[in-house]
Motif scaffolding. Structure first.
Motif, PDB file in Angstrom:
ATOM      1  N   VAL A   1       3.145  -0.342  -6.362  1.00  0.00           N
ATOM      2  CA  VAL A   1       3.436   1.246  -6.329  1.00  0.00           C
ATOM      3  C   VAL A   1       4.363   1.296  -5.098  1.00  0.00           C
ATOM      4  O   VAL A   1       5.405   2.133  -5.157  1.00  0.00           O
ATOM      5  CB  VAL A   1       2.024   2.149  -6.031  1.00  0.00           C
ATOM      6  CG1 VAL A   1       2.439   3.507  -5.483  1.00  0.00           C
ATOM      7  CG2 VAL A   1       1.245   2.061  -7.104  1.00  0.00           C
ATOM      8  N   GLY A   2       4.082   0.438  -4.032  1.00  0.00           N
ATOM      9  CA  GLY A   2       4.650   0.451  -2.833  1.00  0.00           C
ATOM     10  C   GLY A   2       6.201  -0.003  -2.945  1.00  0.00           C
ATOM     11  O   GLY A   2       7.052   0.449  -1.951  1.00  0.00           O
TER      12      GLY A   2
ATOM     13  N   ASN B   1       8.080  -2.718   1.335  1.00  0.00           N
ATOM     14  CA  ASN B   1       7.233  -2.150   0.779  1.00  0.00           C
ATOM     15  C   ASN B   1       6.552  -0.669   1.407  1.00  0.00           C
ATOM     16  O   ASN B   1       6.196  -0.857   2.807  1.00  0.00           O
ATOM     17  CB  ASN B   1       6.014  -3.199   0.360  1.00  0.00           C
ATOM     18  CG  ASN B   1       5.165  -2.726  -0.656  1.00  0.00           C
ATOM     19  OD1 ASN B   1       4.602  -1.577  -0.840  1.00  0.00           O
ATOM     20  ND2 ASN B   1       4.972  -3.434  -1.610  1.00  0.00           N
ATOM     21  N   ARG B   2       6.133   0.392   0.892  1.00  0.00           N
ATOM     22  CA  ARG B   2       5.813   1.525   1.437  1.00  0.00           C
ATOM     23  C   ARG B   2       4.375   1.319   2.000  1.00  0.00           C
ATOM     24  O   ARG B   2       3.828   1.984   2.743  1.00  0.00           O
ATOM     25  CB  ARG B   2       6.171   2.636   0.628  1.00  0.00           C
ATOM     26  CG  ARG B   2       7.471   3.157   0.658  1.00  0.00           C
ATOM     27  CD  ARG B   2       7.934   4.147  -0.351  1.00  0.00           C
ATOM     28  NE  ARG B   2       7.328   5.508   0.000  1.00  0.00           N
ATOM     29  CZ  ARG B   2       7.174   6.620  -0.840  1.00  0.00           C
ATOM     30  NH1 ARG B   2       7.819   6.384  -2.021  1.00  0.00           N
ATOM     31  NH2 ARG B   2       6.662   7.602  -0.784  1.00  0.00           N
ATOM     32  N   CYS B   3       3.693   0.276   1.004  1.00  0.00           N
ATOM     33  CA  CYS B   3       2.195   0.246   1.277  1.00  0.00           C
ATOM     34  C   CYS B   3       2.300  -0.838   2.236  1.00  0.00           C
ATOM     35  O   CYS B   3       2.044  -2.160   1.993  1.00  0.00           O
ATOM     36  CB  CYS B   3       1.500   0.112   0.004  1.00  0.00           C
ATOM     37  SG  CYS B   3       1.841   1.261  -1.231  1.00  0.00           S
TER      38      CYS B   3
ATOM     39  N   ALA C   1       7.709  10.787  -4.549  1.00  0.00           N
ATOM     40  CA  ALA C   1       7.186  11.240  -3.477  1.00  0.00           C
ATOM     41  C   ALA C   1       5.656  10.959  -3.619  1.00  0.00           C
ATOM     42  O   ALA C   1       4.956  11.079  -4.378  1.00  0.00           O
ATOM     43  CB  ALA C   1       7.397  12.712  -3.257  1.00  0.00           C
ATOM     44  N   PHE C   2       5.369  10.307  -2.381  1.00  0.00           N
ATOM     45  CA  PHE C   2       3.602  10.098  -2.089  1.00  0.00           C
ATOM     46  C   PHE C   2       3.382   9.512  -0.741  1.00  0.00           C
ATOM     47  O   PHE C   2       4.463   8.852  -0.265  1.00  0.00           O
ATOM     48  CB  PHE C   2       3.398   9.107  -3.292  1.00  0.00           C
ATOM     49  CG  PHE C   2       3.607   7.550  -3.037  1.00  0.00           C
ATOM     50  CD1 PHE C   2       3.160   6.822  -2.479  1.00  0.00           C
ATOM     51  CD2 PHE C   2       4.613   7.503  -4.137  1.00  0.00           C
ATOM     52  CE1 PHE C   2       3.921   5.592  -2.192  1.00  0.00           C
ATOM     53  CE2 PHE C   2       5.243   6.048  -4.298  1.00  0.00           C
ATOM     54  CZ  PHE C   2       4.838   5.105  -3.397  1.00  0.00           C
ATOM     55  N   ASP C   3       2.218   9.887  -0.261  1.00  0.00           N
ATOM     56  CA  ASP C   3       1.625   9.092   0.949  1.00  0.00           C
ATOM     57  C   ASP C   3       1.161   8.009   0.513  1.00  0.00           C
ATOM     58  O   ASP C   3       0.070   7.909  -0.049  1.00  0.00           O
ATOM     59  CB  ASP C   3       0.930  10.173   1.550  1.00  0.00           C
ATOM     60  CG  ASP C   3       0.133   9.613   2.862  1.00  0.00           C
ATOM     61  OD1 ASP C   3       0.403   8.322   3.108  1.00  0.00           O
ATOM     62  OD2 ASP C   3      -0.568  10.392   3.566  1.00  0.00           O
TER      63      ASP C   3
ATOM     64  N   LEU D   1      -1.738  10.352  -7.112  1.00  0.00           N
ATOM     65  CA  LEU D   1      -0.460  10.140  -6.112  1.00  0.00           C
ATOM     66  C   LEU D   1      -0.849  11.282  -4.919  1.00  0.00           C
ATOM     67  O   LEU D   1      -0.380  11.382  -4.001  1.00  0.00           O
ATOM     68  CB  LEU D   1       0.861  10.145  -6.598  1.00  0.00           C
ATOM     69  CG  LEU D   1       1.283   9.136  -7.327  1.00  0.00           C
ATOM     70  CD1 LEU D   1       2.780   9.208  -7.746  1.00  0.00           C
ATOM     71  CD2 LEU D   1       1.147   7.588  -6.431  1.00  0.00           C
ATOM     72  N   HIS D   2      -1.539  12.459  -5.521  1.00  0.00           N
ATOM     73  CA  HIS D   2      -1.787  13.469  -4.946  1.00  0.00           C
ATOM     74  C   HIS D   2      -0.492  14.190  -4.081  1.00  0.00           C
ATOM     75  O   HIS D   2      -0.649  14.506  -3.045  1.00  0.00           O
ATOM     76  CB  HIS D   2      -2.662  13.288  -3.490  1.00  0.00           C
ATOM     77  CG  HIS D   2      -4.134  12.746  -4.138  1.00  0.00           C
ATOM     78  ND1 HIS D   2      -4.850  13.713  -4.841  1.00  0.00           N
ATOM     79  CD2 HIS D   2      -4.798  11.590  -3.833  1.00  0.00           C
ATOM     80  CE1 HIS D   2      -6.268  12.989  -4.829  1.00  0.00           C
ATOM     81  NE2 HIS D   2      -6.071  11.605  -4.358  1.00  0.00           N
TER      82      HIS D   2
END
Lengths: 393, 393
Positions: free
Chosen positions: A316-317, B45-47, A325-327, A366-367
């Motif tokens: 996902v990252g 990576n965003r994560c 868009a996601f945190d 993903l909220h």
């Protein structure tokens, strides 16, 4: 029952000798009319096979009298000789059926970069032409033979039918076990209907259906050069279908065939549905789910019955902020109903997850909105490696 | 020789008990000065794992006194507890070495979503601190122990050295066998030098070097959450390095480590160099080569010693016109020196290609410009599936 379920269609599957196995390898589906309306969706791969280049020309007027399909060779990257082979095949079909070659779609599947044997193809078309003139050409058996003739590494034919109480029917057949990842279309699929619909109506319904079915199957991340989904309407029921009802039934039929393709994917031991919820947009949900479906590490873990949710989040990252868009620290993950990760922290113990069933569900929240989408994929197995390394296909 | 080859560095590798195998699993590299200049490249990576979040703060002033690395757990998706573990680890190192915790980089590698045992970590840091105070801490053996302590599924430590006639030296160690696909950075790499360079000069040289080395290694398409490449300069040689000469030597050292990583990738039986030539831009060459490197069908074929060039072109064709300019019917492909495809048609017989050596070269000529790039990847093997399915890693 499949392509011969609607009235106004005949089908044949014969042995042309293109497959080394000696099995059925050439199919024709003939639209007996009265209408010859049609729609198609082709692969978005820029390296398109000769049958795609030919069939795109055929579709310029939205009229299709017949479709001929062969396994045993993709006729892709075979240059002008390959294109002439496709053209000659269409001409042979036209001669047999008394139609215009410009109304004959051609589909091929098999190894890329090898010429097809035109002599075998034309002899096969002749045999299929004879079969189409027999009384049994509109039978379920004829439809089954056609579905068998387009199989490559498929272990079983794929067929589906939808019958409307309004008086029309849709039938379909599909093949595909590897290179299962679409652009706009995927694999070889022939869908027939006796509903009365224009080519434009068929096109709209087909794009709506494929967008949420074949286009969401991503078994191995590899896009084919030959993918074609075709929809032929004979109008033989005499019933003008409500476009919305038709599109809904067509979507259901395409979903049925999609799940059959997933269930027979090369070497797979799990059918994995990756659902992304609460995305900012449906396209972003698709992007995130597809990234997970293409993680070899995630897919190998599923094969090993290992609920390795870290590999889900690592995939996902990889998606940029521009694409979804996601945190990253407010994502939930559930695998087969067990909430293993909540808000980016471990939740339920991973040992609670039972991955022994073939069907696997991964739900990613993903909220970030209210949209969602599901991508269907498979695990990465020894058998997948074996099937795709042990021989050219 | 690796991180202790340049003067001004001490290293230690100890057993903290984080790895189930009981092997070395914690390393510290200490910069003895006089300078503490540094540069880093982190995963895109965003994560991002907790050690990345911590280390990004450390780098705000470009000063690094030490780096601590552990295997046996990634400390990723472990929430605030996980971040506190990283912080406490840096504090423990600072206590041992008499430096500021804000100048201690932390790197972790292993399973995502599990908390690290802080007690074991701090005990390991204590043992490593003792080792760093011994006379042998600047020896080649100490560097080797550090290189061993960061191994996960690696079968051998990776070390490299570049010695300049100008009087400065660069040493490096790396770990990484799976999740080998970078964003900006990749895997865990520690590089040391005794050259006199500012942090800004180090940063420029490191980005130039990683862009064409670690960033072009794409073994399995999976990007890690923990990737960190760090470059520490002690200045102990007293020699101000020419930035261009330093960048060239650094690039050579990074290429050396990159090829060591490729050669030890999980389960691989072939090292594949995919070179795209005559692209319109270097970035487009990278995009095309990377698409091929991520085709499971192509990678499985290479495992089976099958020169299936159709799968190369099928992967090339997935790239949109916006991402790379080329005429799909004017592409040449050579595999291990045999020109199997010219201008989109079969050329030399595929049987001439010998794929039995471990090293494989695929050259794709796009005839669209003058730029080029190479991506290094591996084949998709039974052992890759086995290693990544049989246990959590």
């Amino acid at each position: 029952m499949s392509v011969t379920a609607p009235t106004g269609f005949a089908a044949a599957g014969v042995t042309a000798g293109l497959k080394k196995s000696g099995g059925l390898d050439l199919a024709i589906v003939s639209n007996l009319g009265p209408l010859a309306n049609a729609a198609t969706v082709f692969t978005s791969n820029r390296c398109k096979a000769n049958p795609i280049l030919w069939s795109q020309q055929v579709m310029s007027d939205g009229q299709v009298s017949a479709i001929v399909l062969n396994s045993g060779g993709a006729n892709c990257y075979t240059g002008t000789i390959g294109f002439q082979t496709t053209h000659a095949t269409a001409e042979a079909v036209a001669d047999q059926l008394g139609v215009s070659a410009g109304d004959v779609l051609v589909c091929s599947t098999g190894l890329i970069g090898e010429q097809l044997d035109l002599g075998k193809l034309t002899a096969g078309v002749f045999d299929a032409g004879l079969a189409l003139k027999s009384d049994t050409a509109i039978s379920a058996e004829a439809g089954l033979a056609a579905a068998q003739a387009i199989m490559t590494t498929d272990t079983k034919p794929k067929q589906a039918v939808q019958v409307s109480p309004a008086g029309w029917t849709i039938g379909g057949m599909a093949k595909g076990a590897g290179m299962l990842a679409p652009g706009l279309a995927t694999m070889l699929v022939v869908i027939t209907t006796d509903a009365v619909l224009t080519s434009a109506q068929l096109d709209a319904a087909l794009r709506e259906a494929t967008r949420v079915t074949f286009d969401r199957l991503d078994s191995d991340g590899c896009m084919s050069t030959n993918d074609t989904v075709s929809l032929l309407a004979s109008g033989a029921s005499g019933v003008e279908a409500d476009p919305a009802a038709f599109a809904a039934a067509l979507t259901e039929l395409c979903r049925d065939l999609t799940l059959q393709l997933q269930g027979d994917a090369e070497g797979a031991s799990h059918d994995v549905a990756i659902s992304v919820r609460n995305a900012a947009a449906e396209s972003e949900a698709v992007t995130v789910a597809r990234a997970v479906s293409r993680s070899n590490l995630f897919k190998a873990a599923i094969y090993g019955n290992d609920p390795n949710w870290g590999r889900v989040l690592a995939a996902v990252g990889t998606i940029s902020e521009a694409d979804a868009a996601f945190d990253p620290y407010n994502i939930d993950v559930a695998i087969n109903g067990i909430q293993v990760c909540t808000a980016g922290e471990p939740d339920q113990p991973r040992d609670l997850v039972d991955l022994t069933p073939r069907a696997v569900s991964v739900v990613i929240d993903l909220h970030a909105g209210t949209a969602g989408a599901t991508i269907w994929t498979n695990d990465l197995t020894h058998d997948y490696v074996e099937e795709n390394s042990a021989y050219s296909s």
